[in-house]
Design a protein around this motif. Structure first.
Motif: not given
Length: 115
Positions: A30-37
């Motif tokens: 589970v990630r807080l932000l997308p990879a690019e952002v």
């Protein structure tokens, strides 16, 4: 009878939740932000949990948000009920005051008419 139904319902619910947990034990990131952002911001937060933990947490959060939404939506009804309850208590107190004084006045009138 209701106790039996409640215990039966809770048993079925427990079996269903355990079955879902056993079927979804695989890891889930589970990630807080997308990879690019996260690269743009310079902050990357990620946690890996079993899938059933994520599912159950989403269910609990959804229930909590639903209860909060309904509680906020029904505020006007609770406020109106509270004001009506206060008004009823005020009227009951006023009636008890006037009821006792009118009873004493009725006694005085009966005495005067009795003469």
């Amino acid at each position: 009878m209701m106790r039996v139904i409640r215990v039966l319902f809770l048993g079925v619910l427990a079996v269903a939740l355990i079955t879902v947990a056993m079927a979804n034990r695989g890891p889930l990131s589970v990630r807080l932000l997308p990879a690019e952002v996260s690269r743009l911001v310079g902050f990357d937060w990620e946690i890996t949990l079993p899938t059933f933990v994520v599912l159950f947490a989403a269910g609990v959060i959804g229930l909590a948000l639903g209860f909060l939404w309904e509680w906020l939506r029904e505020h006007k009804h609770r406020a109106r009920a509270a004001s009506e309850r206060k008004e009823r208590q005020r009227l009951e107190q006023e009636f008890s005051k006037t009821g006792s004084s009118s009873a004493s006045q009725d006694e005085v009138i009966e005495i005067l008419e009795g003469r």
